[in-house]
Write a protein that holds these residues in place. Structure first.
Motif, mmCIF file in Angstrom:
data_model
loop_
_atom_site.group_PDB
_atom_site.id
_atom_site.type_symbol
_atom_site.label_atom_id
_atom_site.label_comp_id
_atom_site.label_asym_id
_atom_site.label_seq_id
_atom_site.Cartn_x
_atom_site.Cartn_y
_atom_site.Cartn_z
ATOM 1 N N TRP A 40 0.819 -1.216 0.000
ATOM 2 C CA TRP A 40 0.000 0.000 0.000
ATOM 3 C C TRP A 40 0.853 1.267 0.000
ATOM 4 O O TRP A 40 0.502 2.263 -0.633
ATOM 5 N N ALA A 41 1.968 1.215 0.727
ATOM 6 C CA ALA A 41 2.852 2.383 0.742
ATOM 7 C C ALA A 41 3.342 2.647 -0.685
ATOM 8 O O ALA A 41 3.338 3.778 -1.176
ATOM 9 N N TRP A 42 3.741 1.570 -1.333
ATOM 10 C CA TRP A 42 4.258 1.699 -2.705
ATOM 11 C C TRP A 42 3.168 2.198 -3.646
ATOM 12 O O TRP A 42 3.395 3.094 -4.464
ATOM 13 N N PRO A 79 9.300 5.694 -9.578
ATOM 14 C CA PRO A 79 9.824 4.615 -8.724
ATOM 15 C C PRO A 79 11.341 4.631 -8.620
ATOM 16 O O PRO A 79 11.890 4.316 -7.578
ATOM 17 N N GLU A 80 12.011 5.038 -9.705
ATOM 18 C CA GLU A 80 13.481 4.982 -9.650
ATOM 19 C C GLU A 80 14.078 6.029 -8.705
ATOM 20 O O GLU A 80 15.254 5.987 -8.392
ATOM 21 N N ARG A 81 13.229 6.945 -8.234
ATOM 22 C CA ARG A 81 13.700 7.926 -7.255
ATOM 23 C C ARG A 81 13.682 7.367 -5.827
ATOM 24 O O ARG A 81 14.175 8.005 -4.906
ATOM 25 N N ILE A 116 9.585 -9.156 -0.080
ATOM 26 C CA ILE A 116 8.400 -8.443 -0.576
ATOM 27 C C ILE A 116 8.830 -7.281 -1.468
ATOM 28 O O ILE A 116 8.326 -7.097 -2.570
ATOM 29 N N TRP A 117 9.819 -6.521 -0.983
ATOM 30 C CA TRP A 117 10.287 -5.369 -1.772
ATOM 31 C C TRP A 117 10.919 -5.825 -3.102
ATOM 32 O O TRP A 117 10.631 -5.247 -4.152
ATOM 33 N N SER A 118 11.749 -6.857 -3.038
ATOM 34 C CA SER A 118 12.475 -7.206 -4.257
ATOM 35 C C SER A 118 11.625 -8.051 -5.203
ATOM 36 O O SER A 118 11.524 -7.738 -6.383
ATOM 37 N N ILE A 134 11.515 4.258 3.616
ATOM 38 C CA ILE A 134 11.477 4.614 2.199
ATOM 39 C C ILE A 134 12.148 5.981 2.051
ATOM 40 O O ILE A 134 11.809 6.923 2.769
ATOM 41 N N PHE A 135 13.121 6.043 1.138
ATOM 42 C CA PHE A 135 13.875 7.282 0.930
ATOM 43 C C PHE A 135 13.616 7.816 -0.472
ATOM 44 O O PHE A 135 13.367 7.050 -1.400
#
Ligand code: ATP
Ligand code: MG
Length: 878
Positions: free
Chosen positions: A104-106, A119-121, A136-138, A177-178
């Motif tokens: 959901w954050a994504w 997304p690449e930022r 999950i992230w990858s 998340i940065f």
């Protein structure tokens, strides 16, 4: 995207995920002793996370007002730290977990429908051992491994096992998340905390999985806005730039981001915004805890202003700008901004009064540190700067750091302790306490209060707490210390909102061998605690009881509480809307009401206030209470106290009819049903409690009667001892005091001059039928001399008196003769001029009384001799 839009988008997005939108908690959570200010969105859900309370929902989303002082030295320097900021959050209490939180954050950050961030930022950090999150992230989101970093406990575990927090407790890994800025630097925007463990004992293998896992996330509103708005600093977003510019305008120079002055302006904007929100919740600058934080922030901003060349208060002009910029999420700010401004102005002026002295002292201090080469600001110096120049130690520490000097905190504390003073520096640590009530909290919501309409009700004992432990039974002989009984429902009012708790009895239902005396009733959360002693019988859990409130006492409390609302309304009517409640105490027929107001209230206005209150009592207006949603109450114009934590459904107490409403407040207290019941209201005191806060004390009902009786008794006792009817007391007293004064003056006249009229008479010479008094007194006070002459003339005639005395280098002569001598053609003013030239002066006056001044004290004796001889001659001749 504007900040207001981002706030709304976030909350709406999570609502579509089944989260319940909850309002921000207050900034100053007075209910939570472990923090001074709300530090994060999760704070209001602590009990939910710990399973301490019954859950009405298991998913929530908020935008929370936060204040952190930990980053204070970064404020203005970095592009992304504030003291006050807003945190957007989504929370799960044993409901959704890691997978949903990450997805959901994504989705919110990158999807076309929401923030559309490239997304690449974005880069990600996860806890080193949290492979689940990594995968999950990858694998699911598809973030390349080059953009996922595994980090250690310090960065990605919450809470890190800091000694202050103790190693044990609920905890879990987190994932941050940065966002990569234009210049390549990365800014953390969102932290996802996965609370999944209970930590027990030392590592390794000290993490036990929790049966119910939670999600706690926080996204910084300002940081996210900055990237969405493409600005290089949080301070340049739509809700901060105008404030920074307002600061620049007050300073009378342009805002230049890169300069030292620009940094100062940002800091002023930040601190002012934080203080506006805090003072709005009635935190006045002061010497401890949250009050101290406000003082410290304000003083730092004042110092920044001083360094920008400002010498007059300026911060106070800015709260309206904050209210205007933040009016959409926080419309209530506008209602208090005038009061907030005046509080700030007072604090500014106070600091400005001592700042120059302080800065000069600091300058010499740094010089001596430099020449001694110690590199350390001593605690003693810091304590002196704080106590005499009002320089908060943290401020001094910052100034010291700019000169590469260290600061001796321990020495400072010791020096303050030695002075018996407290600086309030340092904040409380987070801690989750647990007590005997926690078990109860898990089992039930709280006690049902049925005491608005009744003073007697049946209930069941659901909790017995003795010596801080839950007990099954209680024996009369068991305890000398007071014990606590919790009922499922009770008419007893637990102390809250300033109203003291009820007293009374809990009796065995149907069997009168059980008697528990309630000496006090308290409240904790939703539980009502009856504190007292078992006087007879045995009490067991589950026992049905009849709870009987002391009704006479309760009535007195009702009267005082309803009167408080009338007093509040009258104060606002006569003093203005700023006169809002700051605190109150409602006791039996006695109320103390603290409110914001600058100066003292004159007796005429106080009388008008008292009249208005009593007019509303005599009008016997209906009083009604109604439960309704907070927003509706607001709409209905109910007076709300800021800093109070109001639930969704509030109780609104109204006095008067629809066409003639005299008061409407949110209040949980007990009230009369008709204002006529209050009886006479007398305001018996008006005083200052602290800068900007006044207190009135008033009595109602029987207490008014008792006081009136006592006053009348005192009067009639006084009248009978003076032997006059009561209504003649004032005249009699005036005559008496006048007589007394004259008597004293009489004494004062001659006595002050060291002689009594009788002594003077005894030393008189008699010429024919006339007594002649010529004397020198030890003081040159003309008034005393005249009085003395009057006294002598009253004592017998004919008489001629001439007195002389010196004060410093001055001589005074006063002469007087009685009427017969005047008729014989003598004159005091002629007489005095026989003497005056000898002391270098000249006299004047009437025939009966004359006065002269001279400047030759040494000649006073000669002058008196001459006067005496002259009068003797005249008298023998006439
Ligand atoms: P940082 O390490 O950047 O100071 P943090 O780790 O202390 O941040 P968290 O406690 O994880 O921050 O808070 C969650 C989010 O709240 C952060 O990702 C950030 O967006 C925001 N945030 C935290 N502190 C501040 C602050 N002082 N000013 C503005 N935003 C903040
Ligand atoms: Mg963080």
């Amino acid at each position: 995207m504007k900040a207001d839009e981002l706030r709304e988008a976030f909350l709406t997005f999570f609502e579509t995920k089944g989260c319940v939108r909850r309002p921000s908690d207050v900034l100053v959570p007075r209910w939570d002793p472990s923090v001074l200010f709300t530090p994060a969105g999760m704070n209001q859900f602590k009990d939910h996370f710990l399973g301490k309370c019954k859950l009405d929902f298991t998913r929530a989303t908020t935008c929370q007002k936060c204040l952190r002082t930990g980053d204070i030295d970064n404020v203005g320097r970095t592009a992304r730290h504030h003291t006050f900021f807003e945190m957007l959050g989504n929370f799960s209490f044993g409901d959704y977990f890691k997978r949903e939180a990450i997805h959901w954050a994504w989705e919110f950050l990158t999807s076309d429908k929401w923030l559309k961030i490239a997304p690449e930022r974005l880069t990600i950090s996860v806890y080193e051992d949290d492979s689940e999150a990594y995968t999950i992230w990858s694998d699911e989101i598809g973030i390349p491994s080059t953009r996922i970093t595994r980090m250690g406990e310090d960065d990605n575990f919450w809470p890190a096992s800091a000694p202050s927090q103790g190693p044990d407790g609920v905890c879990g890994p987190c994932s941050e998340i940065f966002y990569t800025m234009e210049n390549g630097s990365e800014v953390e925007i969102w932290n996802l905390v996965f609370t999944q463990f209970n930590r027990v004992g030392d590592p390794p293998d000290n993490l036990r999985p929790l049966p119910s896992r939670n999600i706690d996330t926080g996204m910084g509103l300002e940081r996210t806005c900055a990237l969405l708005q493409g600005v290089d600093s949080n301070f340049h977003i739509d809700i901060l730039k105008p404030l920074v510019e307002a600061v620049a305008e007050v300073c009378g120079r342009p805002y230049e981001a890169e300069t030292d002055d620009g940094r100062r302006m940002r800091r002023i904007a930040d601190h002012l915004r934080a203080c506006t929100f805090a003072i709005h919740e009635n935190v006045m600058p002061g010497n401890n805890e949250e009050k101290y934080v406000v003082k410290r922030l304000l003083r730092r901003a004042v110092l920044d202003g001083h360094q920008l060349g400002l010498r007059e208060p300026f911060l106070y002009q800015l709260p309206p700008a904050v209210a205007e910029i933040m009016r959409s999420p926080y419309p209530e700010l506008a209602e208090t901004s005038e009061r907030v401004s005046s509080v700030i102005q007072r604090e500014e002026s106070a600091f400005l009064d001592t700042i120059d002295g302080g800065l000069a002292r600091i300058e010499t201090l740094f010089e001596s540190i430099e020449s001694a080469g110690s590199g350390l600001v001593s605690g003693q110096d810091a304590a002196e700067l704080y106590t005499t120049h009002g320089f908060p130690p943290e401020l001094l520490e910052t100034l010291a750091a700019e000169r590469n000097c260290a600061f001796d905190w321990q020495g400072f504390q010791e020096a303050m302790d030695a002075h018996g003073l407290r600086s309030g520096a340092g904040t409380r640590v987070e801690l989750f306490t647990s007590g005997p009530l926690d078990a109860l909290k898990k089992a039930m919501h709280g006690s049902e209060f049925v005491g608005y309409d009744a003073t007697e009700a049946s209930g069941k004992a659901v909790g017995i707490i003795a010596q801080d432990r839950l007990c099954e039974t209680l024996d009369e002989i068991d305890h000398h210390e007071p014990v606590i009984v919790v009922l499922d429902r009770t008419p007893f009012y637990g102390e809250a909102g300033g109203q003291v708790g009820d007293t009374g009895w809990l009796l065995g239902a149907g069997d009168d061998s059980l008697r528990f005396e309630v000496t006090d009733t308290l409240r904790e959360g939703d539980f009502i605690l009856h504190r007292g002693h078992l006087r007879e019988g045995q009490l067991a859990l589950g026992e049905p009881l009849t709870a009987k409130v002391d009704t006479a006492r309760r009535s007195a409390l009702r009267r005082a509480h309803s009167a408080t609302h009338l007093v509040h309304a009258a104060l606002q009517h006569f003093l203005g809307p700023h006169a809002v409640q700051q605190g109150s105490k409602v006791d039996t027929d006695l109320l103390r009401f603290d409110f914001s107001h600058g100066g003292s209230i004159g007796s005429a206005v106080l009388e008008q206030i008292e009249d208005m209150v009593n007019a509303n009592v005599f009008a016997a207006l209906p009083v009604s209470a109604q439960r309704l949603p907070l927003a509706d109450a607001r709409h209905a114009g109910a007076m709300m106290l800021f800093g109070e934590k109001y639930p969704d459904i509030v109780r609104m107490v109204s006095m008067g009819s629809d066409d003639e409403r005299v008061s409407r407040e949110l209040c949980g207290g007990t009230h009369v049903s008709n204002t006529g019941e209050i009886g006479l209201v007398r305001i018996v005191g008006e005083e200052s409690v602290s800068a900007g806060t006044r207190r009135v004390t008033a009595v109602t009902g029987f207490e008014s009667l008792r006081r009136m009786r006592r006053a009348e008794q005192t009067l009639s006792e006084a009248a009978s001892s003076l032997k006059v009817p009561t209504h003649d007391l004032p005249t009699r007293l005036t005559t008496l005091t006048k007589e007394l004064k004259e008597l004293r003056k009489g004494k004062g006249g001659a006595a002050a001059a060291g002689v009594s009229p009788d002594e003077l008479l005894a030393a008189a010479v008699t010429v024919g039928d006339t007594r002649l008094v010529v004397a020198s007194l030890s003081s040159g006070d003309a008034g005393s001399m005249r009085q003395c002459i009057d006294q002598l003339r009253r004592k017998g005639s004919p008489i001629a008196v001439l007195l002389g005395g010196c004060d410093g280098g001055k001589v005074t002569l006063v002469a007087g003769i009685s009427r017969e001598l005047e008729e014989r053609g003598l004159s005091a003013s002629t007489w005095i001029n026989e003497a005056a030239p000898l002391v270098g002066g000249k006299g004047g006056g009437r025939k009966d009384l004359a006065q002269a001044g001279g400047k030759d004290p040494d000649k006073l004796g000669d002058a008196l001799e001459a006067a005496k001889a002259a009068m003797q001659l005249l008298l023998t001749a006439s």
